[in-house]
Write an enzyme that holds these catalytic residues in place. Structure first.
Site, PDB file in Angstrom:
ATOM      1  N   SER A  29      78.438  93.315  36.850  1.00  0.00           N
ATOM      2  CA  SER A  29      77.663  92.234  37.465  1.00  0.00           C
ATOM      3  C   SER A  29      78.547  91.021  37.797  1.00  0.00           C
ATOM      4  CB  SER A  29      76.515  91.813  36.556  1.00  0.00           C
ATOM      5  OG  SER A  29      77.032  91.455  35.297  1.00  0.00           O
ATOM      6  N   PRO A  50      86.360 102.999  38.105  1.00  0.00           N
ATOM      7  CA  PRO A  50      85.915 104.387  37.961  1.00  0.00           C
ATOM      8  C   PRO A  50      84.441 104.553  38.327  1.00  0.00           C
ATOM      9  CG  PRO A  50      86.832 103.535  35.877  1.00  0.00           C
ATOM     10  CD  PRO A  50      86.808 102.402  36.830  1.00  0.00           C
ATOM     11  N   PRO A 232      57.881  53.268  36.007  1.00  0.00           N
ATOM     12  CA  PRO A 232      57.301  52.347  35.035  1.00  0.00           C
ATOM     13  C   PRO A 232      58.287  51.774  34.015  1.00  0.00           C
ATOM     14  CG  PRO A 232      56.866  54.590  34.413  1.00  0.00           C
ATOM     15  CD  PRO A 232      57.548  54.667  35.734  1.00  0.00           C
ATOM     16  N   ASP A 255      62.159  43.327  41.240  1.00  0.00           N
ATOM     17  CA  ASP A 255      61.110  42.593  40.524  1.00  0.00           C
ATOM     18  C   ASP A 255      61.485  42.463  39.054  1.00  0.00           C
ATOM     19  OD1 ASP A 255      59.628  42.470  42.768  1.00  0.00           O
ATOM     20  OD2 ASP A 255      58.280  44.117  42.244  1.00  0.00           O
ATOM     21  N   LYS A 277      57.982  37.625  40.615  1.00  0.00           N
ATOM     22  CA  LYS A 277      57.006  36.546  40.722  1.00  0.00           C
ATOM     23  C   LYS A 277      56.762  35.975  39.340  1.00  0.00           C
ATOM     24  CE  LYS A 277      54.870  38.869  44.534  1.00  0.00           C
ATOM     25  NZ  LYS A 277      55.431  40.211  44.375  1.00  0.00           N
ATOM     26  N   ASP A 311      55.302  52.324  41.909  1.00  0.00           N
ATOM     27  CA  ASP A 311      55.402  52.760  43.305  1.00  0.00           C
ATOM     28  C   ASP A 311      55.266  51.540  44.212  1.00  0.00           C
ATOM     29  OD1 ASP A 311      55.081  55.173  45.305  1.00  0.00           O
ATOM     30  OD2 ASP A 311      53.699  53.597  45.914  1.00  0.00           O
ATOM     31  N   THR A 339      53.770  55.652  39.705  1.00  0.00           N
ATOM     32  CA  THR A 339      52.991  54.432  39.495  1.00  0.00           C
ATOM     33  C   THR A 339      52.510  54.324  38.049  1.00  0.00           C
ATOM     34  OG1 THR A 339      51.216  53.106  40.440  1.00  0.00           O
ATOM     35  CG2 THR A 339      50.770  55.455  40.166  1.00  0.00           C
ATOM     36  N   MET A 391      47.069  45.017  35.961  1.00  0.00           N
ATOM     37  CA  MET A 391      46.938  43.598  35.650  1.00  0.00           C
ATOM     38  C   MET A 391      45.679  43.369  34.823  1.00  0.00           C
ATOM     39  SD  MET A 391      47.693  42.365  39.458  1.00  0.00           S
ATOM     40  CE  MET A 391      49.173  42.855  40.310  1.00  0.00           C
ATOM     41  N   GLY A 420      54.124  50.755  28.928  1.00  0.00           N
ATOM     42  CA  GLY A 420      54.078  52.212  29.047  1.00  0.00           C
ATOM     43  C   GLY A 420      55.426  52.818  29.376  1.00  0.00           C
TER      44      GLY A 420
END
Ligand code: SAH
Length: 486
Positions: A29, A50, A232, A255, A277, A311, A339, A391, A420
């Site tokens: 193989s 052989p 996340p 962010d 923000k 996302d 997300t 939120m 999370g």
């Protein structure tokens, strides 16, 4: 000057085997795999053995390879440019190596660097483009590891790019005979839209963009922007495409929600700009500043990554940013991310849908931030659906009151997931009736995601990541301040 290494290094070569005779000794193989690779390179293969494995025998019957039956005979090496010994007999392998050496035929003995005068490297292939890796036979596992890393980093479309450049090579040289100008052109071409268009399978458009770049010659680079979902927090949840564009980025606008582990995957010399923000800050001013930065850096010819938590198209204002880029004629692409709702559900052991209890999922946000109430409460209060609130830390009492007032069962389970997928993840579970008290008792803070619905009950049994879910009664009875974060 450093002293030369004790053992001289191997000299790398890419061999043109087209129409050249190669002998393979052995027909099991492993030999079969070598035969396939050699046929792929256009070699005329003869196999000496052989007995033949059925698939090798089929190749012989089909006239695709020749067969020398019996035990190894040095005369098999007549006319051979290269020999591969792939038998399970060390004595035969050695005999092949010795005979090859005497006749100055290059020999590769499978898995035996010492007996081999040539070694077959680990390879990463993208069409005609090949990267060969060798550890000189000393650390094949390490070479394999590097190969796997390169496999994840190099996009498939590099093959198409190589092919395009191959077919255009002569024209490029004619248009730009000066090597410095040609180098500048390649920089521009690779930073421009052509690689991205090929990746999207848009060959006609890629050729047009190529022509345009070629007609501009050494000119200036057009920048572009990738809007990337960072997921996340757990860096393992970044997509492969996301990792690749991060690796190429000159400038990264990110962010605050993007984890440091994900940022650590960026190119070392990339410029990182946090455009997060601030809570209670002026959102409009922040967003216009982001738009201005995106346009400014892309116009300066930079490869810009706009990196967002989760996302970019889920509560991420990604659409507005793309509209700005579109209006300014700046090339862009979008790389989705996992997300928060999907990630937090997975890491809390909460399937978002269930054949009996939840036939739909809603992603919900902006719970009347400015006093107005855009929420369709009767729709949210309906049973047999899962609600994922983004939120969702402040205003939990109002949320509970409204849902119950509109008919949602106060006994509906919830799972509130703080941080999370990160090492600090905490999950609080309970029923809708006690939601605000439970969140306050455990001082849950942003970022946190609330999952409400029958499915949330499974967190108690299916949790697998981080500490066990907390319940209201687990909190210290007194002395807990009611802490609420935005
Ligand atoms: N575009 C992001 C969402 C941005 S809105 C996405 O697709 O996930 C920000 C909200 O997302 C946070 O207030 C929080 O509710 C949620 N969130 C984002 N990351 C989170 C995480 N690691 N754990 C819990 N909630 C998260």
């Amino acid at each position: 000057m450093s002293s030369p290494p004790a053992t001289p290094q191997l000299f790398p070569l890419f061999a043109d085997l087209k129409g050249r005779r190669v002998l393979v000794v052995g027909a099991g193989s492993i030999a079969r795999r070598k035969i396939d690779a050699l046929l792929g390179a256009g070699a005329r293969v003869a196999v000496g053995s052989p007995a033949l494995e059925p698939s090798v025998a089929a190749l012989v019957d089909a006239g695709r390879i020749e067969h020398y039956p019996g035990r190894f005979d040095p005369n098999w090496l007549n006319d051979a440019w290269l020999v591969v010994a792939a038998t399970d007999s060390p004595i035969t392998n050695r005999a092949v190596a010795t005979a090859a050496e005497a006749r100055r035929v290059w020999a590769n003995v499978v898995d035996d660097a010492e007996l081999s005068s040539v070694q077959v490297p680990s390879r990463v292939e993208r069409g005609p483009l090949q990267i060969a890796i060798s550890s000189g036979g000393g650390a094949p596992m390490l070479a394999r590891h590097l190969r796997e890393q390169l496999e994840t980093q190099l996009d498939e479309s590099l093959g198409d790019l190589t092919e395009l450049l191959r077919t255009q090579r002569r024209r490029i040289r004619q248009r730009l005979p000066d090597i410095a100008a040609r180098r500048a052109f390649f920089e521009r071409l690779l930073a421009g839209p052509v690689p991205g268009l090929l990746r999207r399978g848009n060959h006609a458009e890629a050729e047009r963009a190529f022509e345009k770049t070629l007609s501009e010659g050494a000119g200036t680079t057009a920048g572009r922007v990738a809007l990337v979902g960072a997921g996340p927090g757990d860096p393992g949840l970044l997509t492969l495409r996301g990792l690749r564009v991060l690796n190429e980025a000159d400038v990264i606008l990110h962010d605050r929600l993007v984890s440091t582990e994900v940022l650590a995957l960026a190119r070392r010399d990339a410029e990182l700009i946090e455009v997060g923000k601030q809570v209670g800050g002026d959102h409009h001013a922040t967003q216009s500043r982001i738009h201005a930065l995106l346009v400014e850096h892309a116009r300066a010819g930079k490869r810009v990554v706009r990196l967002k938590g989760g996302d970019p198209f889920v509560f991420g204002r990604g659409g507005e940013e793309l509209e700005t880029l579109h209006a300014h004629g700046i090339d862009f692409e979008v790389v989705p991310g996992i997300t928060a709702a999907v990630a937090c559900a997975a890491y809390a052991g909460v399937p978002l849908t269930h054949r009996e209890h939840a036939q739909s999922v809603r992603f919900v946000t902006a719970l009347g931030r400015d006093g107005s109430d855009p929420i369709d409460w009767p729709a949210l209060a309906r049973e047999r659906q899962t609600l994922a609130f983004y939120m969702g830390v402040s205003g939990l009492d109002r949320l509970r009151d409204n849902l119950v007032a509109h008919g949602r069962d106060p006994a509906t389970p919830f799972a509130l997931v703080e941080n999370g997928t990160r090492a600090e993840q905490r999950v609080v579970t309970g029923t809708l009736a006690e939601l605000p008290e439970a969140a306050a008792a455990h001082a849950i803070r942003a970022p946190a995601l609330l999952i409400l619905g029958e499915v949330a009950g499974s967190a108690a049994t299916l949790h697998w990541f981080g500490p066990r879910p907390l319940r209201l009664e687990d909190a210290p009875a007194t002395g807990t301040s009611i802490a609420q974060a935005a």
